[in-house]
Design an enzyme around this catalytic site. Structure first.
Site, PDB file in Angstrom:
ATOM      1  N   HIS A 137      27.479 -33.146   4.299  1.00 38.50           N
ATOM      2  CA  HIS A 137      28.698 -32.408   3.944  1.00 38.50           C
ATOM      3  C   HIS A 137      28.305 -30.985   3.539  1.00 38.50           C
ATOM      4  O   HIS A 137      27.505 -30.811   2.627  1.00 38.50           O
ATOM      5  CB  HIS A 137      29.416 -33.085   2.770  1.00 38.50           C
ATOM      6  CG  HIS A 137      29.863 -34.474   3.093  1.00 38.50           C
ATOM      7  ND1 HIS A 137      31.094 -34.762   3.634  1.00 38.50           N
ATOM      8  CD2 HIS A 137      29.221 -35.666   2.983  1.00 38.50           C
ATOM      9  CE1 HIS A 137      31.202 -36.070   3.833  1.00 38.50           C
ATOM     10  NE2 HIS A 137      30.077 -36.642   3.443  1.00 38.50           N
ATOM     11  N   LYS A 186      34.133 -38.591  13.726  1.00 43.45           N
ATOM     12  CA  LYS A 186      33.994 -39.321  12.469  1.00 43.45           C
ATOM     13  C   LYS A 186      35.299 -39.985  12.064  1.00 43.45           C
ATOM     14  O   LYS A 186      36.339 -39.335  11.988  1.00 43.45           O
ATOM     15  CB  LYS A 186      33.564 -38.338  11.365  1.00 43.45           C
ATOM     16  CG  LYS A 186      33.527 -38.927   9.953  1.00 43.45           C
ATOM     17  CD  LYS A 186      32.428 -39.968   9.815  1.00 43.45           C
ATOM     18  CE  LYS A 186      32.517 -40.707   8.497  1.00 43.45           C
ATOM     19  NZ  LYS A 186      31.493 -40.381   7.560  1.00 43.45           N
ATOM     20  N   HIS A 230      32.981 -44.395   8.290  1.00 41.74           N
ATOM     21  CA  HIS A 230      32.830 -44.705   6.869  1.00 41.74           C
ATOM     22  C   HIS A 230      33.412 -46.101   6.685  1.00 41.74           C
ATOM     23  O   HIS A 230      34.624 -46.274   6.585  1.00 41.74           O
ATOM     24  CB  HIS A 230      33.570 -43.685   6.005  1.00 41.74           C
ATOM     25  CG  HIS A 230      33.371 -43.922   4.532  1.00 41.74           C
ATOM     26  ND1 HIS A 230      32.676 -43.051   3.722  1.00 41.74           N
ATOM     27  CD2 HIS A 230      33.723 -44.966   3.735  1.00 41.74           C
ATOM     28  CE1 HIS A 230      32.621 -43.546   2.496  1.00 41.74           C
ATOM     29  NE2 HIS A 230      33.257 -44.701   2.477  1.00 41.74           N
ATOM     30  N   HIS A 266      25.842 -44.557   6.113  1.00 41.06           N
ATOM     31  CA  HIS A 266      25.328 -44.817   4.749  1.00 41.06           C
ATOM     32  C   HIS A 266      25.418 -46.295   4.339  1.00 41.06           C
ATOM     33  O   HIS A 266      26.087 -46.638   3.372  1.00 41.06           O
ATOM     34  CB  HIS A 266      26.031 -43.931   3.713  1.00 41.06           C
ATOM     35  CG  HIS A 266      27.504 -43.722   3.911  1.00 41.06           C
ATOM     36  ND1 HIS A 266      28.385 -44.760   4.040  1.00 41.06           N
ATOM     37  CD2 HIS A 266      28.250 -42.585   4.014  1.00 41.06           C
ATOM     38  CE1 HIS A 266      29.593 -44.275   4.215  1.00 41.06           C
ATOM     39  NE2 HIS A 266      29.543 -42.956   4.205  1.00 41.06           N
ATOM     40  N   ASP A 271      24.006 -37.958   3.500  1.00 44.13           N
ATOM     41  CA  ASP A 271      25.326 -37.967   2.864  1.00 44.13           C
ATOM     42  C   ASP A 271      25.306 -37.070   1.634  1.00 44.13           C
ATOM     43  O   ASP A 271      25.974 -37.345   0.636  1.00 44.13           O
ATOM     44  CB  ASP A 271      25.788 -39.384   2.506  1.00 44.13           C
ATOM     45  CG  ASP A 271      27.284 -39.433   2.194  1.00 44.13           C
ATOM     46  OD1 ASP A 271      27.981 -38.438   2.496  1.00 44.13           O
ATOM     47  OD2 ASP A 271      27.738 -40.447   1.653  1.00 44.13           O
ATOM     48  N   ALA A 277      33.413 -38.346  -6.065  1.00 46.56           N
ATOM     49  CA  ALA A 277      32.302 -39.131  -5.506  1.00 46.56           C
ATOM     50  C   ALA A 277      31.467 -38.251  -4.588  1.00 46.56           C
ATOM     51  O   ALA A 277      32.005 -37.512  -3.767  1.00 46.56           O
ATOM     52  CB  ALA A 277      32.846 -40.319  -4.728  1.00 46.56           C
TER      53      ALA A 277
END
Ligand code: NCD
Ligand code: ZN
Length: 342
Positions: free
Chosen positions: A15, A96, A135, A169, A241, A257
């Site tokens: 990110h 994504k 995700h 992840h 991540d 988060a």
């Protein structure tokens, strides 16, 4: 072992945000990595060619001309047409998918994970050979969210056998079993899921800088992930991540988060792989596996690490932005000595 070389490291889940925080964090990746797969979860998200080109340009301008390639993505939409995807295919590395509301900035994610709803876009992606990054979490109990998502991964893998699906992840041992079961499933692993358990978030004093989605799990999950990464299993690749948030939005009520690891990931991974006598596998985990999975050739960058103490900075600051890295103020036994671009 006193020194170690990493060739063309790749971060396959990153990110970078936008504006001043982009200017702060982009150089902290572009200096140390040859390339990174950039998440599109801005607000508004990246869903058009215009937004994609403009964002890529802002990233390149923020990188201080390092030998670095941003591998950009767009956010999954149920109504992307085949023509749109065909037209954008050569500009992106993947699409994504975020389920609605499961993590930071996922208000723009998909509201249904029903195969019938996802099918038109996924069929086009499959035909065009565009990989899907996911995700994979539900909105269930926080420790079970990834496990509850596994049947969805499974039905995606079965329904779209030609689609490359990247389980992002991964954080549980059950995910590893599923990963191994289907040829078209791959996974990224972060450095924090290899080092932390829930104890490091809430076991003592609350540590907001280890709080992320998916939440770090149990010791046996960490152990299983560690074994997979240390073996450099060909279906896994490093994806940090690294998810920077302003210090004030982490150290507060309703803290965001995301764990920020970009400038410390290579040193931490070298330390970890050395501790386990697996340095021979580190280049596969950090670069070669991703090159094969995504069929990419990264820019040349040689990172020389030496066994010398490195104190992790308390924070990184640019203008009004301040980002705190994981393990701030702690000592690591490996440092980056020299970087050769070109
Ligand atoms: C990410 C973010 O901050 O954008 N947060 C996180 O905890 N990992 C979003 C994501 O990848 O889930
Ligand atoms: Zn992420």
């Amino acid at each position: 072992m006193k020194d170690f070389i990493i060739n063309s490291p790749l971060d396959m889940h990153l990110h970078l945000r936008d504006d001043d925080i982009l200017k702060l964090v982009a150089p902290l990746t572009s200096k140390y990595f040859s390339g990174a797969l950039i998440m599109p979860n801005l607000l508004p998200p990246i869903t058009t060619k215009e937004a994609l080109f403009a964002y890529k340009q802002r990233i390149i301008e923020s990188c201080n001309h390092d030998n670095f390639e941003p591998l950009v993505t767009i956010l999954f939409q149920v109504d992307y047409t085949y023509e749109f995807l065909k037209n954008i295919k050569d500009e992106i590395i993947a699409v994504k998918l975020y389920p609605f509301g499961v993590t930071t900035n996922s208000e723009t994610g998909v509201s249904s994970m029903e195969i019938t709803v996802l099918r038109p876009t996924l069929e086009s992606m499959s035909k065009l050979g565009i990989p899907l990054c996911v995700h994979g979490e539900t909105k269930g109990f926080v420790m079970d969210r990834e496990k509850e998502f596994l049947p969805i991964y499974e039905s995606l893998a079965i329904n779209f056998p030609d689609l490359k699906i990247i389980m992002e992840h991964i954080s549980t041992k059950e995910s590893i079993e599923l990963l191994k079961k289907y040829n078209n499933l791959y996974a990224t692993i972060t450095v924090h899921h290899l080092l932390l358990t829930l104890d490091d978030v809430t076991g003592g004093m609350l540590n907001p800088h280890t709080f992320c989605k998916p939440i770090v799990k149990r010791p046996d999950d960490r152990q299983a992930l560690l074994e997979l990464a240390l073996s450099a299993h060909p279906k896994v690749m490093f994806g940090s991540d690294s998810a920077p948030h302003h210090r004030k939005t982490k150290e507060c009520h309703d803290g965001a988060a995301g764990v920020f690891t970009a400038p410390i990931a290579l040193q931490l991974l070298t330390q970890l792989f050395e501790e386990h006598g697996k340095l021979d596998n580190l280049n596969a985990f950090i670069s070669l596996n991703a090159q094969k999975i995504y069929n990419i050739k990264p820019k040349s960058k040689v990172i020389n690490l030496v066994k010398k103490d490195f104190i992790i900075p308390n924070s990184y600051i640019y203008k009004n932005e301040e980002v705190v890295p994981m393990f701030n103020g702690k000592k690591i036994s490996w440092s980056i000595e020299k970087i050769n671009n070109g």
